[in-house]
Design a protein around this motif. Structure first.
Motif, PDB file in Angstrom:
ATOM      1  N   ARG A   1      42.196  15.937 -46.269  1.00  0.00           N
ATOM      2  CA  ARG A   1      42.948  14.848 -46.668  1.00  0.00           C
ATOM      3  C   ARG A   1      43.658  14.631 -45.290  1.00  0.00           C
ATOM      4  NH1 ARG A   1      47.905  13.015 -47.104  1.00  0.00           N
ATOM      5  NH2 ARG A   1      48.260  14.649 -48.404  1.00  0.00           N
ATOM      6  N   GLU A   2      44.678  16.112 -45.096  1.00  0.00           N
ATOM      7  CA  GLU A   2      45.214  15.886 -43.708  1.00  0.00           C
ATOM      8  C   GLU A   2      44.665  16.009 -43.073  1.00  0.00           C
ATOM      9  OE1 GLU A   2      47.687  19.655 -44.724  1.00  0.00           O
ATOM     10  OE2 GLU A   2      48.608  18.415 -46.285  1.00  0.00           O
ATOM     11  N   ILE A   3      43.733  16.993 -42.805  1.00  0.00           N
ATOM     12  CA  ILE A   3      42.653  16.871 -41.407  1.00  0.00           C
ATOM     13  C   ILE A   3      41.950  15.101 -40.781  1.00  0.00           C
ATOM     14  CG2 ILE A   3      41.220  18.359 -40.501  1.00  0.00           C
ATOM     15  CD1 ILE A   3      40.940  20.534 -41.810  1.00  0.00           C
ATOM     16  N   TYR A   4      41.644  15.216 -41.915  1.00  0.00           N
ATOM     17  CA  TYR A   4      40.914  13.866 -41.876  1.00  0.00           C
ATOM     18  C   TYR A   4      42.309  12.713 -40.785  1.00  0.00           C
ATOM     19  CZ  TYR A   4      37.802   9.597 -42.732  1.00  0.00           C
ATOM     20  OH  TYR A   4      37.273   8.233 -41.880  1.00  0.00           O
TER      21      TYR A   4
ATOM     22  N   GLU B   1      43.691  20.770 -35.092  1.00  0.00           N
ATOM     23  CA  GLU B   1      43.938  21.401 -33.185  1.00  0.00           C
ATOM     24  C   GLU B   1      44.011  22.811 -32.569  1.00  0.00           C
ATOM     25  OE1 GLU B   1      46.588  18.664 -31.489  1.00  0.00           O
ATOM     26  OE2 GLU B   1      46.970  18.245 -32.524  1.00  0.00           O
ATOM     27  N   ALA B   2      43.894  23.627 -33.869  1.00  0.00           N
ATOM     28  CA  ALA B   2      44.321  25.082 -34.123  1.00  0.00           C
ATOM     29  C   ALA B   2      43.103  25.892 -33.875  1.00  0.00           C
ATOM     30  CB  ALA B   2      45.213  25.796 -34.391  1.00  0.00           C
TER      31      ALA B   2
ATOM     32  N   VAL C   1      40.539  25.675 -41.620  1.00  0.00           N
ATOM     33  CA  VAL C   1      40.815  25.027 -40.477  1.00  0.00           C
ATOM     34  C   VAL C   1      40.092  24.269 -39.937  1.00  0.00           C
ATOM     35  CG1 VAL C   1      41.596  26.916 -40.333  1.00  0.00           C
ATOM     36  CG2 VAL C   1      39.547  26.644 -39.892  1.00  0.00           C
ATOM     37  N   GLY C   2      39.045  23.559 -40.622  1.00  0.00           N
ATOM     38  CA  GLY C   2      38.066  22.992 -40.723  1.00  0.00           C
ATOM     39  C   GLY C   2      37.067  21.848 -41.865  1.00  0.00           C
ATOM     40  N   TYR C   3      36.563  21.006 -41.838  1.00  0.00           N
ATOM     41  CA  TYR C   3      35.262  20.656 -42.655  1.00  0.00           C
ATOM     42  C   TYR C   3      34.549  20.163 -42.153  1.00  0.00           C
ATOM     43  CZ  TYR C   3      36.867  16.014 -42.856  1.00  0.00           C
ATOM     44  OH  TYR C   3      37.710  15.088 -42.817  1.00  0.00           O
ATOM     45  N   ALA C   4      33.195  20.180 -42.601  1.00  0.00           N
ATOM     46  CA  ALA C   4      31.473  19.627 -42.289  1.00  0.00           C
ATOM     47  C   ALA C   4      31.345  18.607 -43.485  1.00  0.00           C
ATOM     48  CB  ALA C   4      30.824  20.625 -40.762  1.00  0.00           C
ATOM     49  N   GLY C   5      30.549  18.025 -43.302  1.00  0.00           N
ATOM     50  CA  GLY C   5      30.080  17.182 -44.298  1.00  0.00           C
ATOM     51  C   GLY C   5      28.700  16.811 -44.388  1.00  0.00           C
ATOM     52  N   TYR C   6      27.533  16.012 -45.299  1.00  0.00           N
ATOM     53  CA  TYR C   6      26.907  14.954 -45.095  1.00  0.00           C
ATOM     54  C   TYR C   6      26.636  14.250 -46.021  1.00  0.00           C
ATOM     55  CZ  TYR C   6      23.251  18.165 -47.222  1.00  0.00           C
ATOM     56  OH  TYR C   6      22.839  18.737 -47.382  1.00  0.00           O
TER      57      TYR C   6
ATOM     58  N   GLY D   1      34.570  27.535 -32.113  1.00  0.00           N
ATOM     59  CA  GLY D   1      33.382  28.076 -32.282  1.00  0.00           C
ATOM     60  C   GLY D   1      33.155  28.088 -34.330  1.00  0.00           C
ATOM     61  N   PHE D   2      34.447  27.030 -34.403  1.00  0.00           N
ATOM     62  CA  PHE D   2      34.188  26.546 -35.721  1.00  0.00           C
ATOM     63  C   PHE D   2      33.452  25.422 -36.207  1.00  0.00           C
ATOM     64  CE2 PHE D   2      38.652  28.953 -36.208  1.00  0.00           C
ATOM     65  CZ  PHE D   2      38.040  29.582 -37.399  1.00  0.00           C
ATOM     66  N   GLY D   3      34.027  24.896 -35.104  1.00  0.00           N
ATOM     67  CA  GLY D   3      32.552  23.511 -35.449  1.00  0.00           C
ATOM     68  C   GLY D   3      31.059  23.528 -35.247  1.00  0.00           C
ATOM     69  N   ARG D   4      31.147  24.546 -34.476  1.00  0.00           N
ATOM     70  CA  ARG D   4      29.203  25.084 -34.095  1.00  0.00           C
ATOM     71  C   ARG D   4      29.005  25.724 -35.391  1.00  0.00           C
ATOM     72  NH1 ARG D   4      25.308  26.075 -31.387  1.00  0.00           N
ATOM     73  NH2 ARG D   4      26.591  25.423 -29.559  1.00  0.00           N
ATOM     74  N   ARG D   5      30.273  26.636 -35.756  1.00  0.00           N
ATOM     75  CA  ARG D   5      29.678  26.964 -37.783  1.00  0.00           C
ATOM     76  C   ARG D   5      29.279  26.097 -38.541  1.00  0.00           C
ATOM     77  NH1 ARG D   5      33.853  32.400 -36.618  1.00  0.00           N
ATOM     78  NH2 ARG D   5      33.710  32.261 -38.422  1.00  0.00           N
ATOM     79  N   LEU D   6      29.828  25.288 -38.687  1.00  0.00           N
ATOM     80  CA  LEU D   6      30.067  24.399 -39.579  1.00  0.00           C
ATOM     81  C   LEU D   6      28.801  23.427 -39.660  1.00  0.00           C
ATOM     82  CD1 LEU D   6      33.766  23.851 -39.690  1.00  0.00           C
ATOM     83  CD2 LEU D   6      32.567  23.980 -41.891  1.00  0.00           C
TER      84      LEU D   6
END
Length: 181
Positions: A22-25, A96-97, A70-75, A102-107
């Motif tokens: 929720r905080e990230i979003y 932001e940090a 530090v991040g999340y991804a879902g479908y 590379g976290f976006g790619r890994r997710l």
């Protein structure tokens, strides 16, 4: 899920991750056009979101460093009619940090792998046309632009264009064909 040799790991999201998701979003709502929500969302909203995006064939992952998400991804569901059942819409959000590390790619790589495991046929990402970083990431993983809709959204006092990017995950020519091993 995987643990890369460098920092961090990607794992399945749990109920304990809801508040940080929720905080990230909410940060993305307030500071970017990555989402077209205009007001921050509640904890109950994100709990409901996680249930819908982490149940059955749907998957939500988090990237974690030193025990911190530090991040999340879902479908989840792309459209509610039964004929869309093998197509999902996904999203990826980072603190932001975590950006540029590379976290976006890994997710997204792990999310695509999970979708294949769950026999999803196609993944769709709907990006704001000015989100060049996300568009480059998606294209580098084989997503192709399948549509562009000018001025269909609004945020920060301006019209936004949507870009639809798609990745077909299997080679079936007919929905009833078996997925090749």
């Amino acid at each position: 899920m995987s643990e890369p040799a460098d920092e961090g790991r990607v794992r399945q999201a749990t109920d304990a991750d809801v508040d940080v998701i929720r905080e990230i979003y909410n940060h993305a709502i307030e500071h970017s056009t990555a989402t077209w929500d205009l007001e921050p969302v509640s904890l109950d909203d994100r709990r409901g979101w996680l249930v819908g995006h982490n149940t059955g064939r749907n998957v939500t992952l988090v990237a974690e460093v030193d025990g911190l998400v530090v991040g999340y991804a879902g479908y989840g569901t792309f459209r509610s009619k039964a004929g869309w059942a093998d197509t999902v819409e996904h999203s990826v959000y980072l603190t932001e940090a975590a950006r540029g590390r590379g976290f976006g790619r890994r997710l997204l790589v792990e999310l695509v792998a999970a979708a294949r495991t769950h026999q999803i046929h196609a993944m769709v990402g709907v990006l704001t046309s000015d989100n060049e970083v996300s568009e480059r990431l998606h294209r580098s993983l084989g997503f192709v632009e399948v549509g562009r809709m000018p001025q269909v959204g609004r945020k920060f006092g301006r019209w936004l264009d949507a870009v639809f990017l798609q990745l077909v995950l299997d080679e079936r020519s007919h929905p009833d064909d078996a997925i090749p091993e």
